[in-house]
Every structure is written in C-alpha cells, then in structure tokens.
Write a protein that holds these residues in place. Structure first.
Motif, PDB file in Angstrom:
ATOM      1  N   VAL B 129      27.576  44.399  34.795  1.00  0.00           N
ATOM      2  CA  VAL B 129      27.389  42.976  34.495  1.00  0.00           C
ATOM      3  C   VAL B 129      25.894  42.670  34.538  1.00  0.00           C
ATOM      4  CG1 VAL B 129      27.930  40.606  35.146  1.00  0.00           C
ATOM      5  CG2 VAL B 129      29.620  42.420  35.515  1.00  0.00           C
ATOM      6  N   ASP B 130      25.324  42.407  33.377  1.00  0.00           N
ATOM      7  CA  ASP B 130      23.902  42.058  33.315  1.00  0.00           C
ATOM      8  C   ASP B 130      23.673  40.635  33.791  1.00  0.00           C
ATOM      9  OD1 ASP B 130      22.683  44.376  32.565  1.00  0.00           O
ATOM     10  OD2 ASP B 130      22.736  43.956  30.423  1.00  0.00           O
ATOM     11  N   SER B 131      24.489  39.723  33.276  1.00  0.00           N
ATOM     12  CA  SER B 131      24.354  38.307  33.659  1.00  0.00           C
ATOM     13  C   SER B 131      25.655  37.586  33.348  1.00  0.00           C
ATOM     14  CB  SER B 131      23.193  37.657  32.911  1.00  0.00           C
ATOM     15  OG  SER B 131      23.416  37.699  31.513  1.00  0.00           O
ATOM     16  N   ILE B 132      25.759  36.429  33.907  1.00  0.00           N
ATOM     17  CA  ILE B 132      26.971  35.624  33.715  1.00  0.00           C
ATOM     18  C   ILE B 132      26.574  34.294  33.099  1.00  0.00           C
ATOM     19  CG2 ILE B 132      28.921  34.497  34.863  1.00  0.00           C
ATOM     20  CD1 ILE B 132      28.712  36.678  37.043  1.00  0.00           C
ATOM     21  N   GLY B 133      27.131  34.018  31.921  1.00  0.00           N
ATOM     22  CA  GLY B 133      26.830  32.770  31.240  1.00  0.00           C
ATOM     23  C   GLY B 133      27.982  31.789  31.354  1.00  0.00           C
ATOM     24  N   ARG B 134      27.849  30.682  30.661  1.00  0.00           N
ATOM     25  CA  ARG B 134      28.907  29.678  30.688  1.00  0.00           C
ATOM     26  C   ARG B 134      30.065  30.166  29.805  1.00  0.00           C
ATOM     27  NH1 ARG B 134      28.607  24.504  32.341  1.00  0.00           N
ATOM     28  NH2 ARG B 134      30.191  23.041  31.588  1.00  0.00           N
ATOM     29  N   GLY B 135      31.139  30.618  30.425  1.00  0.00           N
ATOM     30  CA  GLY B 135      32.299  31.064  29.674  1.00  0.00           C
ATOM     31  C   GLY B 135      32.211  32.473  29.152  1.00  0.00           C
ATOM     32  N   HIS B 136      31.234  33.237  29.608  1.00  0.00           N
ATOM     33  CA  HIS B 136      31.157  34.620  29.160  1.00  0.00           C
ATOM     34  C   HIS B 136      30.354  35.478  30.133  1.00  0.00           C
ATOM     35  CE1 HIS B 136      27.318  33.074  27.554  1.00  0.00           C
ATOM     36  NE2 HIS B 136      26.902  34.318  27.685  1.00  0.00           N
ATOM     37  N   LEU B 137      30.564  36.789  30.008  1.00  0.00           N
ATOM     38  CA  LEU B 137      29.765  37.770  30.753  1.00  0.00           C
ATOM     39  C   LEU B 137      28.920  38.532  29.757  1.00  0.00           C
ATOM     40  CD1 LEU B 137      32.607  39.437  32.902  1.00  0.00           C
ATOM     41  CD2 LEU B 137      31.268  37.404  33.484  1.00  0.00           C
ATOM     42  N   ASN B 138      27.704  38.847  30.138  1.00  0.00           N
ATOM     43  CA  ASN B 138      26.874  39.755  29.350  1.00  0.00           C
ATOM     44  C   ASN B 138      26.943  41.128  30.011  1.00  0.00           C
ATOM     45  OD1 ASN B 138      25.834  37.841  27.413  1.00  0.00           O
ATOM     46  ND2 ASN B 138      24.645  36.968  29.098  1.00  0.00           N
ATOM     47  N   LEU B 139      27.518  42.076  29.280  1.00  0.00           N
ATOM     48  CA  LEU B 139      27.767  43.399  29.839  1.00  0.00           C
ATOM     49  C   LEU B 139      26.842  44.435  29.219  1.00  0.00           C
ATOM     50  CD1 LEU B 139      31.695  43.417  29.638  1.00  0.00           C
ATOM     51  CD2 LEU B 139      30.262  42.698  31.567  1.00  0.00           C
ATOM     52  N   ASP B 140      26.545  45.462  30.023  1.00  0.00           N
ATOM     53  CA  ASP B 140      25.846  46.653  29.529  1.00  0.00           C
ATOM     54  C   ASP B 140      26.877  47.773  29.494  1.00  0.00           C
ATOM     55  OD1 ASP B 140      24.492  49.088  29.296  1.00  0.00           O
ATOM     56  OD2 ASP B 140      22.728  48.354  30.347  1.00  0.00           O
ATOM     57  N   HIS B 141      27.209  48.228  28.291  1.00  0.00           N
ATOM     58  CA  HIS B 141      28.200  49.287  28.121  1.00  0.00           C
ATOM     59  C   HIS B 141      27.523  50.456  27.429  1.00  0.00           C
ATOM     60  CE1 HIS B 141      31.586  51.218  25.768  1.00  0.00           C
ATOM     61  NE2 HIS B 141      31.995  51.325  27.004  1.00  0.00           N
ATOM     62  N   HIS B 142      27.244  51.498  28.198  1.00  0.00           N
ATOM     63  CA  HIS B 142      26.540  52.672  27.658  1.00  0.00           C
ATOM     64  C   HIS B 142      25.246  52.271  26.944  1.00  0.00           C
ATOM     65  CE1 HIS B 142      29.754  55.522  28.586  1.00  0.00           C
ATOM     66  NE2 HIS B 142      30.603  54.617  28.162  1.00  0.00           N
ATOM     67  N   GLY B 143      24.549  51.309  27.516  1.00  0.00           N
ATOM     68  CA  GLY B 143      23.284  50.882  26.943  1.00  0.00           C
ATOM     69  C   GLY B 143      23.406  49.864  25.831  1.00  0.00           C
ATOM     70  N   GLN B 144      24.623  49.506  25.478  1.00  0.00           N
ATOM     71  CA  GLN B 144      24.837  48.507  24.427  1.00  0.00           C
ATOM     72  C   GLN B 144      25.252  47.175  25.070  1.00  0.00           C
ATOM     73  OE1 GLN B 144      24.440  49.422  21.074  1.00  0.00           O
ATOM     74  NE2 GLN B 144      23.764  51.396  21.916  1.00  0.00           N
ATOM     75  N   ARG B 145      24.705  46.084  24.554  1.00  0.00           N
ATOM     76  CA  ARG B 145      25.081  44.781  25.084  1.00  0.00           C
ATOM     77  C   ARG B 145      26.419  44.345  24.497  1.00  0.00           C
ATOM     78  NH1 ARG B 145      23.208  38.874  23.680  1.00  0.00           N
ATOM     79  NH2 ARG B 145      23.887  37.783  25.546  1.00  0.00           N
TER      80      ARG B 145
END
Lengths: 134, 199
Positions: B129-145
């Motif tokens: 979990v890179d960051s948490i936004g309003r209504g969503h998560l920003n994920l790092d998956h194998h270096g891809q957002r």
C-alpha cells in the motif's frame, strides 16, 4: 513429508492480461497460470530469505523446482497435485493470519497455486482456503 | 448423472439440454469437483485442458470467444448452470469484449469448453500500500501502480482472522495486502472485492 496445515491461495504467472501481465514465468522460469503448478516458500536460499516462513513458526522443507506437492482443500476434501514453479507466498508478511470454513481453520500462507490448480479445488473468488499439503 | 455427462448433454443437446441442466438444479462447484475425474489425469506441471485464460474477443449466443495470452483461441460454451463471477455473481450479458477471464469446465468433442465457472476480470494481487486516497488505495504491484477502488456495499476487508467487514479504516500505508478484485480492462485500476491485511 508429514502433512502440513495452513492456508492456500492463488497467484498468476506467465503471459497474462491486466496486472498479471507483469509477473513473468516465476523463479523456475516455467510458471504459467494455466498449468498445474505452485509456488513454495522454501524453494532456494534466496527464496527462503524473502518468504521467511520460520518467522511464523512454519518449518518447511527445502523443495526445489519441479517437486510435486498435493494440496487438499480442507473445506471440501478436493485435492490437486502440482509441481513447484515459483517462490512464494511471502509467508512472514501475514504471520498468524487464519482462514476458516465452519470449524475448520488454517493458519499462515504456506503455498500458492496457479489459477488452474486452485480452481480445481476451490473458487478463485474465495482467495484463501484452509488446506493440507503433503 | 455425473457432471461431465451432464454438461455434455447440456451442450450437445441444445436448448432442450440447457433446460435439462436447469431442471437438475444448480451446478455447484462441489458438483463439478466431485465429478471432475479429469483432475487425476493431468500430470503435475502440465497445462490443464479444462482451464482457459485469456481475453474475450466476441460473445455470440451462448459462446464466449477467447484468445489466450499464448495466442491460442478458445470457444467457451455457457449453459444455464454456468456460474459467472464479475465482482458479483453475474450473467452472460455482463461479459464484454476486452474482458479478461479464467474459465473452468469440461472439454467437448468439438474442443469447446463447456463452462462450469467463469471468473471475469478477477485478480489476486499481493501488493504494497503506497497511499490511501478517498475511496481508493494506491498499490505497488511488482513495481506497477494499481489504483484499487472501494465500492461501498461490496468491497470488504479481512484483518488477520476477523470476518470480512466493510470498514477499511484499519488499512495502513506502508503495509502489504492481498486483494481479490475485478480489473477495469486496459487500465491500471481494479475494484476491490476483498482486501486481506495484517494489522
């Protein structure tokens, strides 16, 4: 090997669509989502250094590419035989995690199956399932 | 009647067969697994002939045409007993060209796959979990957002061994999660079905 109890999940590998497109063919170089394969946390020294199942109290034997395990879904008794094609899951990130169906539970992620293999014993939408590995 | 024979009858028997399948009741995954003797015939490591992965290229009548990532073509026959998952239990008219899917079923003599189950756009991501936004998560998956959207009333979280809950407030940036979700085709976005997190 003595039966191992824990959680089984699934992962994609090989050429695929969507976010799976970046995963590659696994540490053994042979992994494909459509084949009867799995990832094992103790497939090499380098693999073990990442997954560290020992930190969760899991003493998993060293088994390398091509070794066959049989995974049984403890919720319905269905089993599938697969060969090692990748390193994983990263057990230590979720130490103590537990998945249950009724009174049957499994703790710690000890094996990941390809979608082909997992869907032979459980629905892909279930994500995690209590399992026995032998 | 075992599952393989039932599906064969349903597909080869045309409309009457489809009605017959319905009359015999829902074709649950347990029925399929119980009858799928083919499992024992597939060697470990081998491709599974009763499984298809790929992108939908066309949907016509009750057939979904798929091109696998290795370039092979497949025709998947959907019966009234086929279970379809597309974030929620779905129907064939919700399967669209461009969708990704996994399918399990039984091979017919003409090499079509009579589908027991279709999982459309399903993903299972182990991500950071890179960051948490309003209504969503920003994920790092194998270096891809990957942007993982929370759908109110549908998305759920499991913390360690707790039951699934709608409360996402215990998710933390910097932690790892496993996410079962539905991919939005040709984007880096998904909608969360269940997110598993250690806390």
């Amino acid at each position: 090997m003595a039966a191992l109890y824990g959680e089984v999940s699934w992962f994609c590998c090989g050429n695929s669509w969507g976010p799976c497109g970046s995963t590659g063919h696994g540490s053994c170089g042979t992994c494909n989502s459509g084949s009867r394969q799995h990832a094992w946390p103790n497939a090499s020294d380098a693999c073990f250094a990442i997954t560290r199942p020992d930190r969760c109290g899991e003493n998993l034997l060293r088994r390398t590419c091509g070794h066959v395990h049989t995974t049984t879904n403890r919720c319905n008794g269905k089993a599938v035989a697969t060969s090692i094609a990748d390193c994983g899951p990263q057990t230590d990130l979720f130490c103590g995690e537990r998945t249950c169906c009724g009174t049957v539970c499994g703790s710690n992620r000890v094996i990941d199956l390809t979608p082909s293999a997992y869907s032979a014993i459980a629905s892909l939408s279930s994500g995690l399932t209590p399992a026995m590995v032998s | 009647m075992d599952r393989r024979r039932l599906l064969t009858t349903a597909v080869l028997g045309g409309a009457a067969g489809l009605v017959g399948a319905t009359a015999l009741g829902s074709l649950s995954p347990e029925d399929v697994w119980a009858a799928e003797g083919a499992n024992a015939k597939i060697n470990p490591g081998d491709p599974d002939p009763n499984f298809v992965e790929g992108r939908v290229t066309a949907v016509s009548d009750a057939v979904v045409f798929v091109t696998s990532s290795d370039g092979t073509y497949h025709s998947i026959r959907v019966t009234t007993g086929t279970s379809i998952w597309k974030l929620n239990p779905s129907t064939l008219d919700e399967v669209k060209v461009g969708d990704g899917l996994y399918a399990r079923g039984v091979r017919m003599p003409d090499n079509t796959l009579a589908a027991d189950s279709l999982w459309v756009n399903i993903v299972n991501l182990n991500a950071h979990v890179d960051s948490i936004g309003r209504g969503h998560l920003n994920l790092d998956h194998h270096g891809q957002r990957v942007v993982a959207h929370v759908e109110q009333g549908r998305s759920a979280a499991v913390y360690n061994n707790t039951p699934a809950v709608s409360d996402m407030s215990m998710l933390q940036a910097g932690k790892h999660v496993k996410v079962i979700g539905a991919w939005h085709p040709d984007t880096n976005e998904i909608t969360i079905s269940t997110v598993y997190a250690a806390v």
